[in-house]
Design a protein around this motif. Structure first.
Motif, PDB file in Angstrom:
ATOM      1  N   ALA A   1       1.123  -1.196  -0.277  1.00 13.90           N
ATOM      2  CA  ALA A   1       0.013   0.008  -0.103  1.00 13.90           C
ATOM      3  C   ALA A   1       0.976   1.085  -0.107  1.00 13.90           C
ATOM      4  CB  ALA A   1      -0.839   0.104   1.128  1.00 13.90           C
ATOM      5  N   VAL A   2       0.606   2.241  -0.828  1.00 16.15           N
ATOM      6  CA  VAL A   2       1.335   3.429  -1.010  1.00 16.15           C
ATOM      7  C   VAL A   2       0.677   4.650  -0.695  1.00 16.15           C
ATOM      8  CG1 VAL A   2       2.998   4.845  -2.556  1.00 16.15           C
ATOM      9  CG2 VAL A   2       2.527   2.172  -2.963  1.00 16.15           C
ATOM     10  N   HIS A   3       1.112   5.365   0.182  1.00 12.99           N
ATOM     11  CA  HIS A   3       0.320   6.730   0.597  1.00 12.99           C
ATOM     12  C   HIS A   3       0.994   7.693  -0.006  1.00 12.99           C
ATOM     13  CE1 HIS A   3      -0.976   9.595   4.127  1.00 12.99           C
ATOM     14  NE2 HIS A   3      -1.566   9.943   2.900  1.00 12.99           N
ATOM     15  N   PHE A   4       0.496   8.448  -0.802  1.00 10.55           N
ATOM     16  CA  PHE A   4       1.156   9.973  -1.330  1.00 10.55           C
ATOM     17  C   PHE A   4       0.390  10.932  -0.724  1.00 10.55           C
ATOM     18  CE2 PHE A   4       2.979   8.876  -5.496  1.00 10.55           C
ATOM     19  CZ  PHE A   4       2.432   7.344  -5.574  1.00 10.55           C
ATOM     20  N   TRP A   5       1.221  11.860  -0.039  1.00  6.70           N
ATOM     21  CA  TRP A   5       0.808  12.904   1.237  1.00  6.70           C
ATOM     22  C   TRP A   5       1.613  14.216   0.859  1.00  6.70           C
ATOM     23  CZ3 TRP A   5       4.092  14.755   5.248  1.00  6.70           C
ATOM     24  CH2 TRP A   5       5.317  14.359   5.100  1.00  6.70           C
ATOM     25  N   ALA A   6       1.113  14.967   1.520  1.00 10.09           N
ATOM     26  CA  ALA A   6       1.674  16.476   1.555  1.00 10.09           C
ATOM     27  C   ALA A   6       1.612  16.892   3.073  1.00 10.09           C
ATOM     28  CB  ALA A   6       1.097  17.340   0.823  1.00 10.09           C
ATOM     29  N   GLY A   7       2.865  17.715   3.396  1.00 12.66           N
ATOM     30  CA  GLY A   7       2.956  18.154   4.638  1.00 12.66           C
ATOM     31  C   GLY A   7       1.841  19.520   4.985  1.00 12.66           C
ATOM     32  N   TRP A   8       1.490  20.145   4.058  1.00 12.22           N
ATOM     33  CA  TRP A   8       0.590  20.979   4.133  1.00 12.22           C
ATOM     34  C   TRP A   8      -0.975  20.508   4.417  1.00 12.22           C
ATOM     35  CZ3 TRP A   8      -3.212  20.923   0.650  1.00 12.22           C
ATOM     36  CH2 TRP A   8      -2.729  20.056  -0.583  1.00 12.22           C
ATOM     37  N   CYS A   9      -1.272  19.521   4.068  1.00 16.51           N
ATOM     38  CA  CYS A   9      -2.708  18.930   4.255  1.00 16.51           C
ATOM     39  C   CYS A   9      -2.837  18.157   5.456  1.00 16.51           C
ATOM     40  CB  CYS A   9      -2.715  17.815   2.906  1.00 16.51           C
ATOM     41  SG  CYS A   9      -4.448  17.243   2.930  1.00 16.51           S
ATOM     42  N   GLU A  10      -3.965  18.817   6.210  1.00 20.37           N
ATOM     43  CA  GLU A  10      -4.337  18.433   7.418  1.00 20.37           C
ATOM     44  C   GLU A  10      -4.634  16.898   7.226  1.00 20.37           C
ATOM     45  OE1 GLU A  10      -3.339  19.950  10.204  1.00 20.37           O
ATOM     46  OE2 GLU A  10      -3.932  18.489  11.501  1.00 20.37           O
ATOM     47  N   ALA A  11      -5.522  16.634   6.170  1.00 23.14           N
ATOM     48  CA  ALA A  11      -6.219  15.345   6.266  1.00 23.14           C
ATOM     49  C   ALA A  11      -5.041  14.034   5.847  1.00 23.14           C
ATOM     50  CB  ALA A  11      -7.251  15.220   4.960  1.00 23.14           C
ATOM     51  N   SER A  12      -3.862  14.550   5.146  1.00 24.76           N
ATOM     52  CA  SER A  12      -2.949  13.678   4.980  1.00 24.76           C
ATOM     53  C   SER A  12      -2.030  13.514   6.169  1.00 24.76           C
ATOM     54  CB  SER A  12      -1.766  14.466   4.317  1.00 24.76           C
ATOM     55  OG  SER A  12      -2.097  14.282   2.699  1.00 24.76           O
ATOM     56  N   LYS A  13      -2.048  14.240   7.177  1.00 22.38           N
ATOM     57  CA  LYS A  13      -1.501  13.944   8.474  1.00 22.38           C
ATOM     58  C   LYS A  13      -2.527  12.887   9.286  1.00 22.38           C
ATOM     59  CE  LYS A  13       0.607  18.493   8.802  1.00 22.38           C
ATOM     60  NZ  LYS A  13       0.285  20.047   9.511  1.00 22.38           N
ATOM     61  N   GLN A  14      -3.448  12.975   9.244  1.00 23.07           N
ATOM     62  CA  GLN A  14      -4.488  12.258   9.963  1.00 23.07           C
ATOM     63  C   GLN A  14      -4.468  10.987   9.388  1.00 23.07           C
ATOM     64  OE1 GLN A  14      -8.366  13.665  10.309  1.00 23.07           O
ATOM     65  NE2 GLN A  14      -7.822  15.212  11.726  1.00 23.07           N
ATOM     66  N   MET A  15      -4.480  10.701   7.970  1.00 22.33           N
ATOM     67  CA  MET A  15      -4.182   9.567   7.366  1.00 22.33           C
ATOM     68  C   MET A  15      -3.087   9.037   7.585  1.00 22.33           C
ATOM     69  SD  MET A  15      -7.376   8.747   6.360  1.00 22.33           S
ATOM     70  CE  MET A  15      -7.205   7.754   5.172  1.00 22.33           C
ATOM     71  N   ASN A  16      -1.934   9.767   7.676  1.00 23.14           N
ATOM     72  CA  ASN A  16      -0.670   9.148   7.910  1.00 23.14           C
ATOM     73  C   ASN A  16      -0.554   8.265   9.390  1.00 23.14           C
ATOM     74  OD1 ASN A  16       1.016   9.775   6.080  1.00 23.14           O
ATOM     75  ND2 ASN A  16       1.682  11.947   7.058  1.00 23.14           N
ATOM     76  N   GLU A  17      -1.503   8.615  10.454  1.00 21.70           N
ATOM     77  CA  GLU A  17      -1.497   7.842  11.679  1.00 21.70           C
ATOM     78  C   GLU A  17      -2.231   6.777  11.430  1.00 21.70           C
ATOM     79  OE1 GLU A  17      -2.114  10.375  15.172  1.00 21.70           O
ATOM     80  OE2 GLU A  17      -2.324  11.939  13.812  1.00 21.70           O
ATOM     81  N   VAL A  18      -3.443   6.782  10.640  1.00 23.27           N
ATOM     82  CA  VAL A  18      -4.221   5.431  10.271  1.00 23.27           C
ATOM     83  C   VAL A  18      -3.374   4.662   9.619  1.00 23.27           C
ATOM     84  CG1 VAL A  18      -6.296   4.660   9.126  1.00 23.27           C
ATOM     85  CG2 VAL A  18      -6.474   6.839  10.361  1.00 23.27           C
ATOM     86  N   PHE A  19      -2.544   5.265   8.516  1.00 25.48           N
ATOM     87  CA  PHE A  19      -1.716   4.250   7.591  1.00 25.48           C
ATOM     88  C   PHE A  19      -0.781   3.518   8.651  1.00 25.48           C
ATOM     89  CE2 PHE A  19      -1.059   3.225   3.484  1.00 25.48           C
ATOM     90  CZ  PHE A  19       0.444   3.023   3.227  1.00 25.48           C
ATOM     91  N   ALA A  20      -0.158   4.197   9.773  1.00 28.21           N
ATOM     92  CA  ALA A  20       0.961   3.636  10.356  1.00 28.21           C
ATOM     93  C   ALA A  20       0.191   2.464  11.232  1.00 28.21           C
ATOM     94  CB  ALA A  20       1.448   4.659  11.334  1.00 28.21           C
ATOM     95  N   HIS A  21      -0.982   2.664  11.543  1.00 27.99           N
ATOM     96  CA  HIS A  21      -1.514   1.748  12.533  1.00 27.99           C
ATOM     97  C   HIS A  21      -1.999   0.481  11.702  1.00 27.99           C
ATOM     98  CE1 HIS A  21      -1.907   3.483  16.590  1.00 27.99           C
ATOM     99  NE2 HIS A  21      -1.709   4.710  16.024  1.00 27.99           N
ATOM    100  N   LEU A  22      -2.403   0.811  10.360  1.00 26.68           N
ATOM    101  CA  LEU A  22      -2.838  -0.450   9.652  1.00 26.68           C
ATOM    102  C   LEU A  22      -1.454  -1.264   9.465  1.00 26.68           C
ATOM    103  CD1 LEU A  22      -5.027   1.303   6.920  1.00 26.68           C
ATOM    104  CD2 LEU A  22      -5.940  -0.766   8.102  1.00 26.68           C
ATOM    105  N   ALA A  23      -0.341  -0.398   9.153  1.00 29.35           N
ATOM    106  CA  ALA A  23       0.914  -1.256   9.100  1.00 29.35           C
ATOM    107  C   ALA A  23       1.315  -2.207  10.362  1.00 29.35           C
ATOM    108  CB  ALA A  23       2.076  -0.448   9.032  1.00 29.35           C
TER     109      ALA A  23
END
Length: 499
Positions: free
Chosen positions: A27-49
């Protein structure tokens, strides 16, 4: 080789290609530091790992790695790509923890699910780590950032009731109105799709029970209606159901869950009944009946004009704010209509409540069918659904795409077509233009082109400008991100948009 519970940051296309090729599932997550939704999904993504240790979880900073982003067709963040045996098998755009968990489960196999009940909004895919994280996010954020309501979860008793409701039928639709009489265009569209799919489904009219209406927003972490559930699991709202239907995925979901198809000629499952209102003595209130003569009169009245409004007062002198709001919308849309003052005839006033099964005024009818009151008409007006319904019924000519684009462009003196919203931009260029306008104190309207592909593609041709964002002033195109930033730097932006 799998990441063993860790998310790996990718620094080049070659590194990503090697990681995907070497993993059974990735699973590949494309994100951006300015995007609040990306930050939240980063956490979800880490827990899915953590929950799926045998899959590779990879992160790409979209704007820092344009070669990778272009290769995978990334135009907004957060964006996810799902690979199996080195091949892309699925994608996901946007911040949707439920869909992310389910799509990961599809490629990586089920997680080790805790024995406790899994929230309906996440379905059966997520394991204990991601459930805990998403529940925490839900408590922080409330039902929806857009709603801005209090973030408390429904009470235990209401929660139990909602759980019983979502599990009361294999397929259950929370909608406005009933399948026979939908009271918003989005509900009507989902009902039509379910009928086309040939499945039995139950329904609940959220307009009859405000506790359920507000509670479901928090319970499902989904701010709008309709909401479609399958075997107690949220599938999504109107847009998602339409997309799943068009792609054939909806039929696949029903088959996977062994949802029976309706027998030819059979009727739909009975709607779930709201709790009956009771009087002081606990007796159930019964509506009074209508005589045949009263029914005939009301039938004649609602059909007396293609667009008929029952209001308090007259269009020139409305005698309540809701009636005034409805009249204003109809005039703003240039819709010809007739009206009836319910204050002038108490028999009509009381009888129409029973006839329409709608307890308040105003009431809008199109070709003899109830559309709803001022709130529903306001929602339909904002979404463009009102004009679509009127065009479908032959009341007004069908709007061309060019007409629609012209109306959108002229809907505010300064109008920005962007990816996402001003509060949650979904690309760096859109974010930069929003910041420039805010910095200059410019008031502007906006349209999220990710929400409507017809507008997204049509505007490129209409404006002869191939990319987004696009900024318009008094219906004239100013330009895209580079031009806006140059104008801001030179001091031209505020003066140009203030003319």
């Amino acid at each position: 080789m799998a990441s063993g519970g860790a998310v790996r940051e990718v620094g080049s296309k070659a590194e990503l290609d090697a990681a995907v090729a070497g993993a059974r599932a990735a699973a590949v997550h494309f994100w951006a530091g300015w995007c609040e939704a990306s930050k939240q999904m980063n956490e979800v993504f880490a827990h899915l790992a953590v929950d799926f240790p045998h899959a590779a979880f990879l992160r790409v900073e979209a704007e820092e790695q344009p070669e990778i982003s272009e290769a995978y067709g990334v135009s907004a963040v957060p964006y996810f790509v799902f690979c199996k045996e080195g091949k892309t098998v699925d994608t996901l755009e946007g911040a949707n923890p439920a869909s992310l968990a389910n799509k990961v489960a599809k490629i990586a196999g089920p997680a080790s699910v805790a024995e406790s009940a899994v929230p309906a909004s996440l379905g059966v895919a997520a394991g204990p780590a991601v459930l805990e994280k998403v529940q925490g996010l839900a408590q922080q954020n409330g039902s929806s950032a857009a709603e801005g309501t209090n973030s408390g979860s429904p009470s235990d008793s209401l929660n139990k009731r909602l759980e019983q409701l979502v599990n009361s039928h294999p397929v259950l639709l929370f909608m406005k109105g009933t399948p026979e009489q939908p009271r918003c265009g989005f509900s009507r569209r989902v009902v039509d799709i379910l009928k086309q799919e040939g499945v039995n489904f139950g329904s609940f009219d959220i307009l009859t029970d405000n506790d359920v209406r507000e509670g479901m927003k928090k319970f499902s972490n989904w701010p709008t209606f309709p909401q479609l559930y399958c075997k107690g699991e949220l599938l999504g709202g109107c847009d998602i159901v339409v997309a799943m239907h068009d792609s054939g995925e909806l039929k696949d979901v029903f088959e996977e869950h062994n949802i029976p198809l309706k027998q030819q000629g059979s009727k739909n499952i009975e709607a779930v009944k709201p709790e009956a209102p009771t009087g002081k003595d606990g007796a159930v209130s019964e509506p009074f009946g209508l005589t045949d003569a009263q029914k005939a009169r009301l039938e004649s009245l609602v059909n007396s004009s293609p667009v008929m409004v029952f209001i308090k007062g007259s269009p020139e002198e409305p005698k309540c704010g809701f009636s005034g709001k409805l009249i204003h919308i109809l005039k703003q849309e240039n819709i010809p209509f007739s009206s009836f003052d319910i204050l002038s005839d108490d028999e009509v006033r009381q009888g129409l409540k029973v006839f329409s099964n709608w307890p308040s005024y105003p009431q809008l009818y199109i070709k003899g069918e109830l559309v709803g009151g001022s709130d529903i008409v306001m929602e339909m007006h904002k979404s463009g659904e009102l004009k679509k319904v009127l065009a479908e019924k032959g009341v007004i000519p069908k709007e061309t795409l060019e007409d629609r684009l012209k109306a959108l462009i002229s809907s505010a003196p300064v109008m920005l077509f962007m990816k996402g919203t001003p509060d949650a931009p979904r690309c760096g260029f859109s974010s930069k233009v929003v910041n420039a306008l805010k910095k200059e104190g410019v008031s502007f309207g906006s349209f999220d082109i990710l929400s409507d592909d017809e507008v997204r593609q049509g505007l490129k041709t209409y404006s002869n400008w191939p990319t987004f964002p696009q900024l318009y002033h008094k219906s004239e195109l100013i330009g895209g991100c580079d031009i806006i930033l140059e104008m801001e730097k030179s001091g031209e932006l505020k003066s140009t948009l203030s003319e």
